[in-house]
Design an enzyme around this catalytic site. Structure first.
Site, PDB file in Angstrom:
ATOM      1  N   SER A   1     -63.451 119.757 -81.283  1.00 33.68           N
ATOM      2  CA  SER A   1     -63.387 118.443 -80.901  1.00 33.68           C
ATOM      3  C   SER A   1     -64.796 117.558 -81.290  1.00 33.68           C
ATOM      4  O   SER A   1     -64.736 116.591 -81.708  1.00 33.68           O
ATOM      5  CB  SER A   1     -63.029 117.891 -79.446  1.00 33.68           C
ATOM      6  OG  SER A   1     -64.154 118.902 -78.559  1.00 33.68           O
ATOM      7  N   THR A   2     -65.768 118.432 -81.056  1.00 26.35           N
ATOM      8  CA  THR A   2     -67.049 117.895 -81.667  1.00 26.35           C
ATOM      9  C   THR A   2     -67.272 117.758 -83.209  1.00 26.35           C
ATOM     10  O   THR A   2     -67.572 116.615 -83.633  1.00 26.35           O
ATOM     11  CB  THR A   2     -68.225 118.785 -81.161  1.00 26.35           C
ATOM     12  OG1 THR A   2     -68.171 119.172 -79.947  1.00 26.35           O
ATOM     13  CG2 THR A   2     -69.740 118.142 -81.439  1.00 26.35           C
ATOM     14  N   ASP A  28     -69.199 127.012 -78.174  1.00 28.17           N
ATOM     15  CA  ASP A  28     -68.666 127.161 -76.740  1.00 28.17           C
ATOM     16  C   ASP A  28     -69.889 127.295 -75.768  1.00 28.17           C
ATOM     17  O   ASP A  28     -69.910 126.712 -74.713  1.00 28.17           O
ATOM     18  CB  ASP A  28     -67.620 128.249 -76.367  1.00 28.17           C
ATOM     19  CG  ASP A  28     -66.239 128.068 -77.153  1.00 28.17           C
ATOM     20  OD1 ASP A  28     -65.590 126.897 -77.202  1.00 28.17           O
ATOM     21  OD2 ASP A  28     -65.805 128.966 -78.033  1.00 28.17           O
ATOM     22  N   GLU A  31     -64.417 130.365 -89.220  1.00 24.07           N
ATOM     23  CA  GLU A  31     -65.462 129.567 -88.912  1.00 24.07           C
ATOM     24  C   GLU A  31     -66.663 130.581 -89.253  1.00 24.07           C
ATOM     25  O   GLU A  31     -67.896 129.981 -89.728  1.00 24.07           O
ATOM     26  CB  GLU A  31     -65.630 129.290 -87.419  1.00 24.07           C
ATOM     27  CG  GLU A  31     -64.728 128.076 -87.042  1.00 24.07           C
ATOM     28  CD  GLU A  31     -64.803 127.785 -85.604  1.00 24.07           C
ATOM     29  OE1 GLU A  31     -65.083 128.730 -84.776  1.00 24.07           O
ATOM     30  OE2 GLU A  31     -64.567 126.742 -85.267  1.00 24.07           O
TER      31      GLU A  31
HETATM   32  O1  DER Z   1     -63.440 127.364 -81.346  1.00 21.50           O
HETATM   33  C1  DER Z   1     -64.683 127.058 -81.829  1.00 21.50           C
HETATM   34  O2  DER Z   1     -65.174 127.766 -82.283  1.00 21.50           O
HETATM   35  C2  DER Z   1     -64.937 125.556 -81.615  1.00 21.50           C
HETATM   36  O3  DER Z   1     -65.886 125.501 -82.672  1.00 21.50           O
HETATM   37  C3  DER Z   1     -65.409 125.381 -80.262  1.00 21.50           C
HETATM   38  O4  DER Z   1     -66.185 126.414 -79.961  1.00 21.50           O
HETATM   39  C4  DER Z   1     -66.117 124.042 -80.095  1.00 21.50           C
HETATM   40  O5  DER Z   1     -65.024 123.012 -79.679  1.00 21.50           O
HETATM   41  P1  DER Z   1     -65.469 121.894 -78.961  1.00 21.50           P
HETATM   42  O6  DER Z   1     -66.340 121.276 -79.957  1.00 21.50           O
HETATM   43  O7  DER Z   1     -64.357 121.217 -78.774  1.00 21.50           O
HETATM   44  O8  DER Z   1     -66.334 122.129 -77.805  1.00 21.50           O
END
Ligand code: DER
Length: 233
Positions: free
Chosen positions: A30-31, A87, A106
């Site tokens: 989401s970020t 996270d 990722e």
């Molecule tokens: O799943 C992942 O690795 C995402 O990058 C997560 O860690 C970050 O998600 P968020 O931005 O919704 O907190």
């Protein structure tokens, strides 16, 4: 919403500080939505020329929705920067990633970028992993091997693993973009040899990738609830 505001602050600052013309790795979660939003704005307003390589179906949709140029690793195996969420992050910038189940692609994008930049809100900044993130370390596994993998992990590294289930959206376990399952491994106690743990996890036959990102991020931007951005290198 202070958390969303903090995410946006971190994302905008990272894009403004690190993105120039070139090929950019786009993370998931989401970020990173705010980072793509800012990227698209800079393309429109400044004529920035970027090609965006996604780390998931979600990231690919984001790139397309914002009308950004889509690329892939086959065409562009070298990225100038990858921007992604996390996270949790500890004082050494060791990360837990994979809360969104996209850790494998990722980690690939993080590994082939000149700079891997993390963006997050204040809830993710810890001294030690496990202080704020309680869902454990995500581990992507070959579906047929999930039981043998979690038995092996519990025998060699302790803790408890759970197969990540989809919940109401679909019966059965979560299936990743790569067609695999996810184990969430709740390690016990604090560890300081994360590089060793990361290697031991990936050596287990059946493990595709794990959500420990050790010595990969060169900088993290944490949006704070008071409207400031904490930078950590
Ligand atoms: O799943 C992942 O690795 C995402 O990058 C997560 O860690 C970050 O998600 P968020 O931005 O919704 O907190």
């Amino acid at each position: 919403d202070p958390v969303e505001g903090a995410k946006k602050l971190a994302a905008y600052k990272a894009v403004d500080n690190h993105v120039v013309n070139g090929v950019i790795g786009i993370g998931s979660g989401s970020t990173v939505v705010y980072a793509v939003e800012r990227l698209a704005q800079r393309v429109r307003e400044e004529g920035l020329e970027v090609i965006c390589v996604p780390s998931s179906f979600q990231a690919k949709q984001l790139i397309i929705q914002h009308g950004l140029k889509l690329g892939d690793l086959e065409m562009h195996p070298e990225l100038i920067v990858t921007i992604d969420g996390a996270d949790e992050s500890d004082k050494d910038l060791t990360l837990i990633k994979g809360g969104g189940g996209c850790l494998t692609q990722e980690k690939i994008l993080a590994s082939c970028a000149e700079q891997f930049i993390v963006i997050a809100d204040y809830r993710k900044a810890s001294n030690n992993l496990g202080e704020q993130w309680s869902r454990g370390i995500p581990i992507e596994v070959i579906p047929s091997a999930y039981r043998v993998v979690y038995q092996k992990i519990e025998k060699t590294l302790g803790g408890k693993s759970e197969l990540r289930m989809s919940g109401s959206s679909k019966a059965g376990p979560v299936v990743t973009d790569n067609g695999n399952f996810i184990l969430d491994w709740k390690f016990d106690g604090l560890k300081n040899n994360w590089r060793e743990v990361e290697t031991q996890l990936n050596m287990i036959p059946g493990v595709v990738e794990n959500g420990l990102f050790v010595n990969m991020a060169c900088k993290a931007y944490f949006g704070m609830s008071d409207g400031s951005v904490m930078e950590q290198t």
